[in-house]
Write a protein that holds these residues in place. Structure first.
Motif, PDB file in Angstrom:
ATOM      1  N   TRP A  33       0.829  -1.202   0.000  1.00  0.00           N
ATOM      2  CA  TRP A  33       0.000   0.000   0.000  1.00  0.00           C
ATOM      3  C   TRP A  33       0.867   1.258   0.000  1.00  0.00           C
ATOM      4  O   TRP A  33       1.888   1.318   0.699  1.00  0.00           O
ATOM      5  CB  TRP A  33      -0.903   0.027   1.224  1.00  0.00           C
ATOM      6  CG  TRP A  33      -1.998  -0.991   1.209  1.00  0.00           C
ATOM      7  CD1 TRP A  33      -1.978  -2.247   1.734  1.00  0.00           C
ATOM      8  CD2 TRP A  33      -3.299  -0.829   0.630  1.00  0.00           C
ATOM      9  NE1 TRP A  33      -3.173  -2.882   1.517  1.00  0.00           N
ATOM     10  CE2 TRP A  33      -4.003  -2.026   0.854  1.00  0.00           C
ATOM     11  CE3 TRP A  33      -3.936   0.221  -0.046  1.00  0.00           C
ATOM     12  CZ2 TRP A  33      -5.319  -2.212   0.419  1.00  0.00           C
ATOM     13  CZ3 TRP A  33      -5.235   0.026  -0.476  1.00  0.00           C
ATOM     14  CH2 TRP A  33      -5.915  -1.166  -0.240  1.00  0.00           C
ATOM     15  N   GLN A  35       0.672   5.749  -0.107  1.00  0.00           N
ATOM     16  CA  GLN A  35      -0.080   6.993   0.047  1.00  0.00           C
ATOM     17  C   GLN A  35       0.554   8.046  -0.847  1.00  0.00           C
ATOM     18  O   GLN A  35       1.779   8.171  -0.888  1.00  0.00           O
ATOM     19  CB  GLN A  35      -0.018   7.468   1.506  1.00  0.00           C
ATOM     20  CG  GLN A  35      -0.693   8.812   1.778  1.00  0.00           C
ATOM     21  CD  GLN A  35      -0.270   9.380   3.120  1.00  0.00           C
ATOM     22  OE1 GLN A  35       0.880   9.729   3.334  1.00  0.00           O
ATOM     23  NE2 GLN A  35      -1.224   9.464   4.047  1.00  0.00           N
ATOM     24  N   ASP A  80      -4.302  12.815   6.628  1.00  0.00           N
ATOM     25  CA  ASP A  80      -4.400  11.544   5.918  1.00  0.00           C
ATOM     26  C   ASP A  80      -5.178  11.676   4.608  1.00  0.00           C
ATOM     27  O   ASP A  80      -5.322  10.699   3.869  1.00  0.00           O
ATOM     28  CB  ASP A  80      -5.059  10.483   6.806  1.00  0.00           C
ATOM     29  CG  ASP A  80      -4.272  10.223   8.074  1.00  0.00           C
ATOM     30  OD1 ASP A  80      -4.899   9.894   9.101  1.00  0.00           O
ATOM     31  OD2 ASP A  80      -3.029  10.375   8.043  1.00  0.00           O
ATOM     32  N   TYR A  84      -4.691   6.657  -2.184  1.00  0.00           N
ATOM     33  CA  TYR A  84      -4.077   5.436  -1.687  1.00  0.00           C
ATOM     34  C   TYR A  84      -4.129   4.372  -2.778  1.00  0.00           C
ATOM     35  O   TYR A  84      -5.168   4.158  -3.394  1.00  0.00           O
ATOM     36  CB  TYR A  84      -4.797   4.951  -0.425  1.00  0.00           C
ATOM     37  CG  TYR A  84      -4.605   5.882   0.742  1.00  0.00           C
ATOM     38  CD1 TYR A  84      -5.391   7.025   0.889  1.00  0.00           C
ATOM     39  CD2 TYR A  84      -3.613   5.653   1.689  1.00  0.00           C
ATOM     40  CE1 TYR A  84      -5.198   7.907   1.938  1.00  0.00           C
ATOM     41  CE2 TYR A  84      -3.411   6.518   2.749  1.00  0.00           C
ATOM     42  CZ  TYR A  84      -4.201   7.647   2.863  1.00  0.00           C
ATOM     43  OH  TYR A  84      -3.999   8.519   3.912  1.00  0.00           O
TER      44      TYR A  84
END
Lengths: 105, 125
Positions: A33, A35, A80, A84
């Protein structure tokens, strides 16, 4: 090979956001994963389904079951808000998911 | 602390060859601890793997790009390069270079970490 992610996820500050990544080949391989914030390079969040590199906040966690991998953001913060991407290896090729835009409302 | 920096022309004419170099600091490519790769991102779109290379010169490419792409490595300069021939406007994108640690679990390339800042390339006359 394809990895399917929801285009967008909305979450309130302090709440939990879950981003799924589905693909037939995921049962046989690991998920990673990343970001990516606007105008910036991607950053590795999770490798081998569940492992978090040093420096990545504990609120980011990964899990995998069957053909679906999930990235969970616990206690989501405004910082955040980002795109993603999941990624896997299939027959020697790197496959990225289409990406999920997380909006913190 | 590994750092990568892309360099190369930001404007390439259609049908010409796109050439980018990624200079690595903080890890000698020749140690063989990592693979070194390229990923691109079209405007407003997702990430697309182009290929990666090992210090030995063994390279791996996205099948749909393989006929146009060459990735090479120069261990003496601690850099690796991307060449993409016969470009069109569809190749306009931000091109990232990245390190892929050798994954001891799978025995092949691992994850993309870290990434360079990216090089924007526009294909236009």
């Amino acid at each position: 090979y394809n990895l399917t992610q929801p285009p967008s996820v909305a979450v309130s500050p302090g709440q939990t956001a879950g981003i799924t990544c589905s693909g037939d080949f995921l049962e046989q391989t690991y998920a990673f994963w990343y970001q990516q914030k606007p105008g910036q390079s991607p950053v590795l969040l999770i490798y081998h389904d569940t492992y978090r590199p040093s420096g990545i906040p504990e609120r980011f966690s990964g899990s995998s079951s069957g053909n679906t991998a999930t990235l969970t953001i616990s206690g989501t913060q405004e910082m955040d808000e980002a795109d993603y991407y999941c990624q896997m290896w299939a027959s020697g090729t790197a496959v990225f998911g289409s990406g999920t835009r997380v909006t913190v409302l | 602390h590994v750092q990568l920096q892309e360099s190369g022309p930001g404007l390439v004419e259609p049908s010409q060859t796109l050439s980018l170099t990624c200079t690595v600091s903080g890890e000698p490519i020749a140690t063989g601890n990592s693979y070194w790769g390229w990923v691109r991102q079209h405007p407003g779109k997702g990430l697309e793997w182009i290929g990666h290379i090992y210090y030995s010169g063994d390279a791996y490419y996205m099948p749909s790009l393989e006929s146009r792409v060459t990735i090479s490595v120069d261990t003496s300069k601690n850099e690796f390069s991307l060449k993409m021939k016969s470009v069109t406007s569809a190749d306009s994108a931000v091109y990232f270079c990245s390190r892929l640690p050798y994954d001891t679990v799978t025995g092949s390339a691992g994850w993309f970490d870290p990434w360079g800042q990216g090089a924007r390339v526009t294909v236009s006359s």
